[in-house]
Each structure stands twice: as structure tokens, then as C-alpha cells.
Design an enzyme around this catalytic site. Sequence first.
Site, PDB file in Angstrom:
ATOM      1  N   ASN A 173       0.859  -1.183   0.000  1.00 40.24           N
ATOM      2  CA  ASN A 173       0.000   0.000   0.000  1.00 40.24           C
ATOM      3  C   ASN A 173       0.895   1.232   0.000  1.00 40.24           C
ATOM      4  O   ASN A 173       1.532   1.535   0.996  1.00 40.24           O
ATOM      5  CB  ASN A 173      -0.891  -0.017   1.263  1.00 40.24           C
ATOM      6  CG  ASN A 173      -1.659   1.285   1.428  1.00 40.24           C
ATOM      7  OD1 ASN A 173      -1.858   2.033   0.460  1.00 40.24           O
ATOM      8  ND2 ASN A 173      -2.096   1.555   2.650  1.00 40.24           N
ATOM      9  N   TRP A 174       0.901   1.907  -1.129  1.00 36.75           N
ATOM     10  CA  TRP A 174       1.828   3.043  -1.267  1.00 36.75           C
ATOM     11  C   TRP A 174       1.286   4.336  -0.665  1.00 36.75           C
ATOM     12  O   TRP A 174       1.984   5.345  -0.656  1.00 36.75           O
ATOM     13  CB  TRP A 174       2.153   3.276  -2.750  1.00 36.75           C
ATOM     14  CG  TRP A 174       2.902   2.159  -3.396  1.00 36.75           C
ATOM     15  CD1 TRP A 174       3.323   0.992  -2.799  1.00 36.75           C
ATOM     16  CD2 TRP A 174       3.337   2.084  -4.753  1.00 36.75           C
ATOM     17  NE1 TRP A 174       3.978   0.213  -3.707  1.00 36.75           N
ATOM     18  CE2 TRP A 174       4.004   0.860  -4.916  1.00 36.75           C
ATOM     19  CE3 TRP A 174       3.215   2.939  -5.853  1.00 36.75           C
ATOM     20  CZ2 TRP A 174       4.556   0.457  -6.133  1.00 36.75           C
ATOM     21  CZ3 TRP A 174       3.755   2.554  -7.067  1.00 36.75           C
ATOM     22  CH2 TRP A 174       4.421   1.330  -7.200  1.00 36.75           C
ATOM     23  N   LYS A 175       0.038   4.306  -0.246  1.00 38.59           N
ATOM     24  CA  LYS A 175      -0.584   5.510   0.321  1.00 38.59           C
ATOM     25  C   LYS A 175      -0.394   6.686  -0.664  1.00 38.59           C
ATOM     26  O   LYS A 175      -0.466   6.481  -1.858  1.00 38.59           O
ATOM     27  CB  LYS A 175      -0.009   5.817   1.699  1.00 38.59           C
ATOM     28  CG  LYS A 175       0.042   4.576   2.596  1.00 38.59           C
ATOM     29  CD  LYS A 175       0.378   4.890   4.010  1.00 38.59           C
ATOM     30  CE  LYS A 175       0.523   3.583   4.770  1.00 38.59           C
ATOM     31  NZ  LYS A 175       0.402   3.755   6.192  1.00 38.59           N
ATOM     32  N   HIS A 180      -9.298   1.315   4.832  1.00 37.91           N
ATOM     33  CA  HIS A 180      -7.999   1.472   5.513  1.00 37.91           C
ATOM     34  C   HIS A 180      -8.191   2.409   6.713  1.00 37.91           C
ATOM     35  O   HIS A 180      -8.980   3.351   6.649  1.00 37.91           O
ATOM     36  CB  HIS A 180      -6.963   2.026   4.541  1.00 37.91           C
ATOM     37  CG  HIS A 180      -5.572   1.979   5.091  1.00 37.91           C
ATOM     38  ND1 HIS A 180      -5.091   2.927   5.952  1.00 37.91           N
ATOM     39  CD2 HIS A 180      -4.584   1.070   4.933  1.00 37.91           C
ATOM     40  CE1 HIS A 180      -3.844   2.612   6.292  1.00 37.91           C
ATOM     41  NE2 HIS A 180      -3.513   1.481   5.686  1.00 37.91           N
ATOM     42  N   GLU A 238      -6.539   4.807   7.761  1.00 33.99           N
ATOM     43  CA  GLU A 238      -6.334   6.230   7.472  1.00 33.99           C
ATOM     44  C   GLU A 238      -7.583   6.827   6.828  1.00 33.99           C
ATOM     45  O   GLU A 238      -7.900   7.995   7.041  1.00 33.99           O
ATOM     46  CB  GLU A 238      -5.085   6.417   6.589  1.00 33.99           C
ATOM     47  CG  GLU A 238      -3.820   6.205   7.409  1.00 33.99           C
ATOM     48  CD  GLU A 238      -2.660   5.620   6.644  1.00 33.99           C
ATOM     49  OE1 GLU A 238      -2.652   5.659   5.402  1.00 33.99           O
ATOM     50  OE2 GLU A 238      -1.729   5.107   7.298  1.00 33.99           O
ATOM     51  N   GLU A 281      -5.194  -4.879  10.731  1.00 29.97           N
ATOM     52  CA  GLU A 281      -4.161  -3.860  10.903  1.00 29.97           C
ATOM     53  C   GLU A 281      -4.412  -3.099  12.205  1.00 29.97           C
ATOM     54  O   GLU A 281      -5.213  -2.151  12.228  1.00 29.97           O
ATOM     55  CB  GLU A 281      -4.196  -2.873   9.738  1.00 29.97           C
ATOM     56  CG  GLU A 281      -3.953  -3.501   8.395  1.00 29.97           C
ATOM     57  CD  GLU A 281      -3.376  -2.494   7.420  1.00 29.97           C
ATOM     58  OE1 GLU A 281      -2.275  -2.744   6.923  1.00 29.97           O
ATOM     59  OE2 GLU A 281      -4.011  -1.453   7.181  1.00 29.97           O
ATOM     60  N   GLY A 304       2.601   2.406  10.530  1.00 34.22           N
ATOM     61  CA  GLY A 304       3.514   3.520  10.307  1.00 34.22           C
ATOM     62  C   GLY A 304       4.229   3.983  11.564  1.00 34.22           C
ATOM     63  O   GLY A 304       4.843   5.048  11.587  1.00 34.22           O
ATOM     64  N   SER A 346       3.595  -2.101  10.205  1.00 37.42           N
ATOM     65  CA  SER A 346       5.067  -2.092  10.320  1.00 37.42           C
ATOM     66  C   SER A 346       5.708  -3.433   9.976  1.00 37.42           C
ATOM     67  O   SER A 346       6.682  -3.845  10.614  1.00 37.42           O
ATOM     68  CB  SER A 346       5.499  -1.615  11.714  1.00 37.42           C
ATOM     69  OG  SER A 346       5.052  -0.295  11.941  1.00 37.42           O
ATOM     70  N   GLY A 367       2.961  -1.186   4.245  1.00 36.22           N
ATOM     71  CA  GLY A 367       2.989   0.235   3.896  1.00 36.22           C
ATOM     72  C   GLY A 367       4.407   0.690   3.603  1.00 36.22           C
ATOM     73  O   GLY A 367       4.940   0.504   2.507  1.00 36.22           O
ATOM     74  N   GLY A 368       5.068   1.263   4.609  1.00 39.34           N
ATOM     75  CA  GLY A 368       6.393   1.860   4.448  1.00 39.34           C
ATOM     76  C   GLY A 368       7.401   0.976   3.721  1.00 39.34           C
ATOM     77  O   GLY A 368       8.113   1.447   2.831  1.00 39.34           O
TER      78      GLY A 368
HETATM   79  C1  PEP Z   1      -0.535   0.137   5.790  1.00 44.78           C
HETATM   80  O1  PEP Z   1      -0.449   1.181   5.196  1.00 44.78           O
HETATM   81  O2  PEP Z   1      -1.502  -0.597   5.583  1.00 44.78           O
HETATM   82  C2  PEP Z   1       0.535  -0.250   6.723  1.00 44.78           C
HETATM   83  C3  PEP Z   1       0.424  -1.383   7.366  1.00 44.78           C
HETATM   84  O3  PEP Z   1       1.600   0.620   6.866  1.00 44.78           O
HETATM   85  P1  PEP Z   1       3.021   0.308   7.573  1.00 44.78           P
HETATM   86  O4  PEP Z   1       3.502  -1.009   7.031  1.00 44.78           O
HETATM   87  O5  PEP Z   1       3.885   1.451   7.173  1.00 44.78           O
HETATM   88  O6  PEP Z   1       2.775   0.235   9.045  1.00 44.78           O
END
Ligand code: PEP
Length: 248
Positions: free
Chosen positions: A6-8, A97, A99, A168, A174, A205, A226-227
Amino acid sequence: MLIAGNWKMHKGPGETAAFCAGLLTYVGEQGMEELDRIEVVVAPPFVSLHAAVEELEESGIRVYAQNVHWAEEGAFTGEVSRSMLIASGVAGAIVGHSERRQYFGETDESTAHRGAAALEAGLGVIACVGETLEEREGDETEDVLRRQVGAIAEAIPEPGAALSIAYEPVWAIGTGKTATPEMARDAHALIKSIYPVERVLYGGSVKPENAEELLSQDDVDGALVGGASLEVDPFTAICETAARLTRS
Ligand code: PEP
């Protein structure tokens, strides 16, 4: 096993094309056989979907959007419909999500509505659930998951292989904090006990260093990353771990 990046709100079309070219180099080096054991998805921002689809065509790596609306068309400023995604070669969408829930008013109901409509149109769906830190510390994790997954179950009573739930924990997204493997396993087992979904992904993470211990837990069927999905090396390292665990 499904590994989704997930590149956000990262990577415009140029950066997307460069990333996908790097991903294809990795696939070329590994050979398709390795990758065939798992499913790989990338989810760029809307404006970069076309670049990703073009670059990854015939690679087996699928492109998802980060959201999708349930209506065919209409006065929904800022939204994108299922048929628009399909016409762009997109294979699925993330819905709900945290966010989106936290900053843009997404609810259990709108998440379920989006997911059900996308599945009906033939798209794959990754529907996100998870508790906040306050909820975990208040011992409300189970109630929250029952409520969030319950809304999805009501809208999608018979989940097929095209639907994945992503667990999640919001406090782990993040932040560098990861749920312990036991926390992930318990939450995934709970989700599967209340809803017959085939695949529950863990997100929060995930990185190359913790991928193995998380992905090897019972009922953890992949990861939403994500990251660590923003650079080719960590993302492909997580994919490699998943492929290795799938083989053994
Ligand atoms: C996400 O964006 O769904 C996520 C899990 O981010 P991260 O891996 O950066 O915590």
C-alpha cells in the site's frame, strides 16, 4: 499467501514506472516459478494506476487501487467507480484502511458497501479492520473486530477467494511498533472464527526483519505492507520470505 504493497500518497506516475521496472528485474532474476507460489499486489495512488498497469502487464503482479466507490457514476467528487478501475486494468481495491476511517470519515458501513460492490463487479478486495491503541488498552479489541468484521459479513455473507481481510492494529501502522506474533495469531483466529474468509493478511510495520515470524503464524495468510513497500529491496525481501514459507 498474498503480499500487498500500500503506497498511500507516495509515487507519481514516473516513480511508479521506475519502481515497477525494478520489481520486474527482481522477477526476472528469481524466475516466475518463485513468484508463482504467492500473489503480489501493488496499490499506487489513483493517478499512478495506469503507469503501474502498463509496466506490470503480463507479469502476474496485480495492481489494486486504494479505494473504490459503490456507485456506477454520479455526483461523488473525489471518488472513482468500479468500472473506471476495471477499464484501467486494475484488478482490485483496498477498502476501509484505517487512514480512510481516521481522516476521511470512512465507517464500517461504507467500508462494507464499497467492498461488496467491488466484489460484485469482479474486483479483488482487501478490507481493513483493526483496533486503536485506546481500544486495545481498554480491552476492546475483540468487540471492535466483531463489529468491523460483522459489518463486512452482513454486506458480503459469502466471501469468496477474491476477498481478503487485512487485520491492521491502528497503533502499529507507520509507527514501527508491530503486534507480537501471538497478538496477530489471536486476532486472525478470531476473525476466522466469526467470518469464513479464506485469507486474513496482517498489516502494521511489516518489514524484512519481522516478516518471517509474522507470516509463519497460523492463520496469517499474507501481509499488507505500507512503508516497506516503497522501495524494491525491502518489498521483494518480504515477498521472498512469503514464497519460502509457502514452499516449506
Ligand atoms: C498500511 O499502510 O496498511 C501499513 C500497514 O503501513 P506500515 O507497514 O507502514 O505500518
